[in-house]
Design an enzyme around this catalytic site. Structure first.
Site, PDB file in Angstrom:
ATOM      1  N   LYS A 149       1.187  -1.108  -0.234  1.00 47.18           N
ATOM      2  CA  LYS A 149      -0.015  -0.371   0.190  1.00 47.18           C
ATOM      3  C   LYS A 149       0.944   1.578  -0.443  1.00 47.18           C
ATOM      4  CE  LYS A 149       1.470   1.807   4.528  1.00 47.18           C
ATOM      5  NZ  LYS A 149       1.556   3.206   4.563  1.00 47.18           N
ATOM      6  N   ASP A 202      -3.023  -1.587  10.070  1.00 47.12           N
ATOM      7  CA  ASP A 202      -2.931  -1.633   8.155  1.00 47.12           C
ATOM      8  C   ASP A 202      -3.654  -2.793   6.831  1.00 47.12           C
ATOM      9  OD1 ASP A 202      -1.375   1.207   7.732  1.00 47.12           O
ATOM     10  OD2 ASP A 202      -0.295   0.278   7.505  1.00 47.12           O
ATOM     11  N   ALA A 228       0.792  -7.128   4.486  1.00 47.21           N
ATOM     12  CA  ALA A 228       0.342  -7.483   3.796  1.00 47.21           C
ATOM     13  C   ALA A 228       0.470  -9.057   4.335  1.00 47.21           C
ATOM     14  CB  ALA A 228       1.529  -7.052   2.656  1.00 47.21           C
TER      15      ALA A 228
END
Ligand code: ATP
Length: 307
Positions: A15, A145, A113
């Protein structure tokens, strides 16, 4: 998916933050954030493979920066596997293999992630069938995140970044990234941000209306002009050469230049492939970055690998 499935692979993007407004420190120690995330086409892969009963969790990491990634219970992907196992009421006997392409400690949420990838892969492996909402809750517990990396696309994040709402966004964007072989610690950058703002009144963070309008219009030039990151002065204070890296992009005609998250990766929005190539050459020639990557955004969030 058959009961005998032994292995599941998830593919997960990195991101960037098109805008990152950092508000006051909350009672829980996190900063209140208002951010616009975009998922971009640099991908890690997380493979979860069933192991014999009693084997526990094991992990391997491949890729140029593999040595910088812990292969133990401090790895967010490991914690994600344990969280799914607890939810599914199974013993976590699993091997996790991560193919790492997202820069480590680069401000592109690589660890988050991998956590999103492990949540998805283990959910399928153990047939946990977690509801989307529950998966997002587990994700938020793992890191601010992580929910966005399940979601993907372009989205607004509030709270500490974990509350996600899809953004009305059109168009596809060409990004160039200047990489550094020395990561920056996210807590250190936030601490420096607090130090630089000591004594100043810190207001509630807001999403810039101009950026949302530019995304709705799908206008890269306007999006480029609206890129903003409150952590940028702090990262530059710790690593002054980042200012020069951003300057190279502006001089080379990038539509916008911004620090990615807590850095040190710098993200440049460019008009097309030709501009991307020109900028990549200038950045490489500068000697100020360890490498250059290119990607398009937005891309989808964590998904199963085909085949
Ligand atoms: P963010 O943008 O979310 O703040 P980042 O992209 O700057 O994070 P990460 O790559 O997520 O940073 O890694 C931060 C630190 O977390 C690394 O230095 C590493 O020690 C540790 N870490 C734990 N799990 C992972 C993982 N799966 N991949 C990479 N680093 C991990």
């Amino acid at each position: 998916m058959s009961l005998s499935t032994k292995s599941v692979t998830a593919v997960v993007p990195a991101k960037i933050n098109l805008a990152l407004a950092v508000g006051p420190v909350r009672v829980d120690g996190f900063h209140e954030l208002a951010t616009v995330y975009q998922a971009v086409g640099l991908f890690d892969e997380v493979t979860a493979t069933r192991r014999n009963p009693g084997s526990g969790v094991t992990m391997t990491v491949a890729g140029p920066e593999a040595d910088a990634v812990p292969c133990d219970a401090t790895n967010l992907a490991w914690l994600a596997a344990e969280a799914v196992a607890a939810e599914a009421d199974v013993v976590p006997d699993v091997h996790l293999h991560i193919v790492k392409r997202i820069p480590v400690a680069g401000g592109m949420a690589g660890g988050s992630a991998d956590a999103a990838g492990a949540l998805l892969a283990c959910d399928i492996l153990w047939r946990a069938s977690l509801h989307r909402e529950r998966m997002l809750e587990l994700a938020a517990d793992l890191g601010s995140d992580v929910p966005f990396l399940l979601h993907g696309g372009t989205a607004v994040g509030t709270g500490r970044g974990e509350r996600i709402t899809a953004a009305m966004a059109r168009g596809s964007y060409h990004w160039v990234f200047a990489l550094s072989d020395r990561g920056l610690s996210t807590p250190r950058v936030y601490a420096e941000c607090d130090r630089l703002r000591a004594g100043a009144k810190v207001t509630e963070p807001v999403i810039p209306a101009g950026l949302m309008e530019a995304l709705l219009a799908g206008d890269p030039a306007r999006v480029g002009a609206e890129l903003a990151n409150d952590l940028q002065p702090a990262a530059i204070s710790i690593r002054p050469e980042l200012d020069m890296v951003l300057e190279i992009g502006r001089d080379a005609g990038a539509l916008g230049a911004v620090l990615s998250g807590s850095g040190p990766t710098c993200a440049f929005l460019v008009a097309d492939d030709e501009a991307a190539l020109d900028l990549a050459v200038s950045l490489s020639a500068s000697g100020l970055c360890s490498g250059v990557a290119r990607a398009e955004g937005p891309v989808g969030g964590a998904r199963l690998k085909d085949g």
